[in-house]
Design a protein around this motif. Structure first.
Motif, mmCIF file in Angstrom:
data_model
loop_
_atom_site.group_PDB
_atom_site.id
_atom_site.type_symbol
_atom_site.label_atom_id
_atom_site.label_comp_id
_atom_site.label_asym_id
_atom_site.label_seq_id
_atom_site.Cartn_x
_atom_site.Cartn_y
_atom_site.Cartn_z
ATOM 1 N N THR A 242 0.824 -1.198 0.000
ATOM 2 C CA THR A 242 0.000 0.000 0.000
ATOM 3 C C THR A 242 0.863 1.254 0.000
ATOM 4 O OG1 THR A 242 -1.774 -1.133 1.178
ATOM 5 C CG2 THR A 242 -1.746 1.261 1.336
ATOM 6 N N THR A 243 1.953 1.233 0.754
ATOM 7 C CA THR A 243 2.840 2.397 0.836
ATOM 8 C C THR A 243 3.423 2.744 -0.526
ATOM 9 O OG1 THR A 243 3.382 1.873 3.131
ATOM 10 C CG2 THR A 243 4.907 3.314 1.946
ATOM 11 N N ALA A 244 3.854 1.720 -1.278
ATOM 12 C CA ALA A 244 4.427 1.968 -2.601
ATOM 13 C C ALA A 244 3.378 2.507 -3.562
ATOM 14 C CB ALA A 244 5.042 0.686 -3.148
ATOM 15 N N ALA A 245 2.169 1.944 -3.518
ATOM 16 C CA ALA A 245 1.103 2.403 -4.408
ATOM 17 C C ALA A 245 0.728 3.844 -4.087
ATOM 18 C CB ALA A 245 -0.109 1.484 -4.284
ATOM 19 N N LYS A 246 0.672 4.155 -2.802
ATOM 20 C CA LYS A 246 0.327 5.523 -2.396
ATOM 21 C C LYS A 246 1.400 6.515 -2.847
ATOM 22 C CE LYS A 246 0.280 6.208 2.036
ATOM 23 N NZ LYS A 246 -0.186 6.262 3.450
ATOM 24 N N ALA A 247 2.654 6.136 -2.699
ATOM 25 C CA ALA A 247 3.747 7.026 -3.125
ATOM 26 C C ALA A 247 3.694 7.277 -4.626
ATOM 27 C CB ALA A 247 5.089 6.416 -2.733
ATOM 28 N N ALA A 248 3.366 6.246 -5.398
ATOM 29 C CA ALA A 248 3.272 6.418 -6.851
ATOM 30 C C ALA A 248 2.140 7.362 -7.209
ATOM 31 C CB ALA A 248 3.075 5.057 -7.515
ATOM 32 N N ALA A 249 1.012 7.240 -6.497
ATOM 33 C CA ALA A 249 -0.114 8.132 -6.775
ATOM 34 C C ALA A 249 0.228 9.571 -6.407
ATOM 35 C CB ALA A 249 -1.343 7.657 -5.999
ATOM 36 N N VAL A 250 0.866 9.779 -5.264
ATOM 37 C CA VAL A 250 1.251 11.133 -4.833
ATOM 38 C C VAL A 250 2.214 11.770 -5.837
ATOM 39 C CG1 VAL A 250 2.522 12.435 -3.065
ATOM 40 C CG2 VAL A 250 0.824 10.723 -2.377
ATOM 41 N N SER A 251 3.063 10.955 -6.445
ATOM 42 C CA SER A 251 4.044 11.483 -7.405
ATOM 43 C C SER A 251 3.401 11.898 -8.723
ATOM 44 C CB SER A 251 5.119 10.422 -7.675
ATOM 45 O OG SER A 251 4.605 9.376 -8.495
ATOM 46 N N GLY A 252 2.128 11.535 -8.919
ATOM 47 C CA GLY A 252 1.448 11.904 -10.154
ATOM 48 C C GLY A 252 1.520 10.851 -11.236
ATOM 49 N N ALA A 253 1.906 9.618 -10.883
ATOM 50 C CA ALA A 253 2.043 8.567 -11.893
ATOM 51 C C ALA A 253 0.713 8.208 -12.530
ATOM 52 C CB ALA A 253 2.680 7.329 -11.271
ATOM 53 N N GLY A 254 -0.384 8.342 -11.786
ATOM 54 C CA GLY A 254 -1.685 8.003 -12.346
ATOM 55 C C GLY A 254 -2.700 7.748 -11.258
ATOM 56 N N PRO A 255 -3.945 7.413 -11.645
ATOM 57 C CA PRO A 255 -4.978 7.107 -10.653
ATOM 58 C C PRO A 255 -4.634 5.811 -9.906
ATOM 59 C CG PRO A 255 -5.916 7.520 -12.823
ATOM 60 C CD PRO A 255 -4.456 7.340 -13.020
ATOM 61 N N CYS A 256 -5.115 5.749 -8.682
ATOM 62 C CA CYS A 256 -4.823 4.589 -7.836
ATOM 63 C C CYS A 256 -6.066 4.268 -7.019
ATOM 64 C CB CYS A 256 -3.646 4.919 -6.914
ATOM 65 S SG CYS A 256 -3.087 3.549 -5.888
ATOM 66 N N VAL A 257 -6.212 3.005 -6.631
ATOM 67 C CA VAL A 257 -7.303 2.585 -5.755
ATOM 68 C C VAL A 257 -6.688 2.078 -4.463
ATOM 69 C CG1 VAL A 257 -9.303 1.097 -5.473
ATOM 70 C CG2 VAL A 257 -8.728 1.975 -7.736
ATOM 71 N N LEU A 258 -7.034 2.745 -3.344
ATOM 72 C CA LEU A 258 -6.419 2.440 -2.059
ATOM 73 C C LEU A 258 -7.464 2.354 -0.956
ATOM 74 C CD1 LEU A 258 -3.410 4.929 -2.235
ATOM 75 C CD2 LEU A 258 -3.241 2.435 -2.281
ATOM 76 N N SER A 259 -7.075 1.733 0.137
ATOM 77 C CA SER A 259 -7.935 1.677 1.313
ATOM 78 C C SER A 259 -8.117 3.066 1.902
ATOM 79 C CB SER A 259 -7.313 0.758 2.363
ATOM 80 O OG SER A 259 -7.901 0.968 3.629
ATOM 81 N N GLU A 260 -9.331 3.355 2.315
ATOM 82 C CA GLU A 260 -9.619 4.627 2.992
ATOM 83 C C GLU A 260 -8.778 4.756 4.265
ATOM 84 O OE1 GLU A 260 -13.680 7.150 3.710
ATOM 85 O OE2 GLU A 260 -13.693 5.035 4.324
ATOM 86 N N LEU A 261 -8.449 3.618 4.899
ATOM 87 C CA LEU A 261 -7.634 3.654 6.111
ATOM 88 C C LEU A 261 -6.246 4.239 5.852
ATOM 89 C CD1 LEU A 261 -8.420 0.074 7.487
ATOM 90 C CD2 LEU A 261 -9.221 2.241 8.458
#
Length: 310
Positions: A242-261
Motif C-alpha cells: 500500500t505504501t508503494a502504491a500511495k507514493a506512486a499516486a502522490v508522485s502523479g504517476a496516475g490514478p490509484c485505488v487504495l484503502s480509505e484507512l
C-alpha cells in the motif's frame, strides 16, 4: 475370543477404575479420619461423600471405609487401595503440572499474519492493547497480501490471521472485525481531480491504474466490482504494498485505488484527491481468520477479543 481370554482386559479402564474425585476423597478420609471433615475439605456435602465412597466400593467389589459414631477408618482393603490411589493422584498432579507448562509455553508467544493494510494501520493499536493485557507474550507479525496470510495459516505458520476481501479464504473460518472502503485517488494535477461529475465504473475499468498485486484483498474486491464493467485494464503499475502504491499516486504517476484507512493524511494535506465513482460499491469486510475447526486459544483469542471490542 471373549474379553476374559483377551489378556484379562474387560473394556476401558474408565469403567473399572474410580475417577480422581473419588480417589482424592478416599485419601482425605485416610488423612482426616472422618468422612464429614473429608467432605468439607472437598467442598461437597457429607451425603454426597458417602454416596461417592459407596459407588467406589461397588465398582471395586470391596469395602473401603468403616463408619462409626467415633469417625471413619479404612478397612484393610481400603489401606491398600489408598496406597494405590496416592500414586495415581501424584501422577495426575504431575500430568497437570506438565499441561500447565505447555499452556505457559503456548501463551508466551503469538504469531500473527496480516494483510498489508491491516498490518500497517490497525494492528499496531491492537498489539499495544494486547501488550498491556499480556506483557509477557512475545508477538511475531508476518505481513503479506491476503493470499499469503491464508497460506501461512494453512501451513501452521501463524496462530491468527487478518485479511481483507469478499469472504474468508478457503480452508479458513473467520469473523468480521471491521469494515473498510476502497477509494479512487489521484494527485491534484490529474485531469480527474478537476472534473465536477463522478467518473463512471466503465471508465474506471478501462483506465490503466496503479494497482496492488494479484492475491491482495484490495485487488480481489476491485476485480469483483469491475467484472460487470469489462474488467480491469492492464495495470499502469502493479505494486506489492500500500505504501508503494500511495507514493506512486502522490508522485502523479496516475490514478490509484487504495484503502480509505491508508490515505487520511494525504487527503487532508491535499497530496491526494478522492475521485467519486458512480454506481460502484467498493466497501469490504476486514476479517480475523484461522484454520477451519480450530478456534483461537490463548493470546490469539485475547487479540481477537480486542479487535471486536475496538
Amino acid at each position: 475370543m471373549s474379553n476374559e481370554d483377551d489378556g484379562g482386559r474387560r473394556g476401558p479402564l474408565a469403567h473399572r477404575v474410580p475417577d480422581l474425585a473419588a480417589l482424592e476423597l478416599l485419601l482425605a478420609v485416610a488423612r482426616l479420619g472422618s468422612l464429614g471433615r473429608a467432605a468439607r475439605e472437598m467442598g461437597i456435602t457429607q451425603p454426597a461423600a458417602s454416596g461417592r465412597i459407596r459407588s467406589t466400593e461397588r465398582m471395586l467389589g470391596v469395602g473401603l471405609v468403616e463408619r462409626s459414631p467415633r469417625g471413619s477408618r479404612l478397612t484393610d482393603a481400603g489401606v491398600l487401595v489408598t496406597d494405590w490411589a496416592r500414586r495415581i493422584v501424584e501422577a495426575a498432579e504431575a500430568f497437570d503440572a506438565g499441561a500447565q507448562a505447555l499452556r505457559g509455553q503456548r501463551d508466551s508467544r503469538l504469531r500473527v499474519a496480516a494483510s498489508m493494510t491491516i498490518a500497517e494501520y490497525l494492528l499496531p493499536g491492537w498489539l499495544v492493547a494486547l501488550r498491556t493485557r499480556l506483557p509477557g507474550t512475545a508477538v511475531t507479525l508476518l505481513a503479506g497480501n491476503s493470499a499469503a496470510v491464508a497460506e501461512r495459516l494453512r501451513a501452521g505458520e501463524a496462530d491468527l490471521g487478518f485479511v481483507e476481501g469478499l469472504a474468508a479464504p478457503a480452508g479458513l473460518d473467520g469473523a468480521v472485525v471491521g469494515g473498510d472502503r476502497l477509494v479512487v485517488v489521484t494527485a491534484p494535477a490529474h485531469p480527474w481531480a478537476r472534473r465536477r461529475a463522478p467518473i463512471g465504473a466503465a471508465e474506471l475499468a478501462a483506465t490503466p491504474l496503479i494497482l496492488r498485486e494479484r492475491g491482495s484483498g484490495t485487488r480481489q474486491v476491485l476485480d469483483a466490482a469491475l467484472a460487470a464493467h469489462g474488467g480491469l485494464a492492464e495495470p499502469l503499475l502493479e505494486l506489492a504494498s500500500t505504501t508503494a502504491a500511495k507514493a506512486a499516486a502522490v508522485s502523479g504517476a496516475g490514478p490509484c485505488v487504495l484503502s480509505e484507512l491508508a490515505i487520511g493524511e494525504e487527503l487532508a494535506a491535499r497530496r491526494l484527491v478522492e475521485i467519486p465513482v458512480a454506481d460502484l460499491d467498493l466497501h469490504r469486510a476486514l476479517r480475523a481468520v484461522w484454520p477451519t475447526g480450530h478456534r483461537p486459544t490463548g493470546p490469539a483469542r485475547d487479540l481477537l477479543g480486542l479487535t471486536r471490542a475496538s
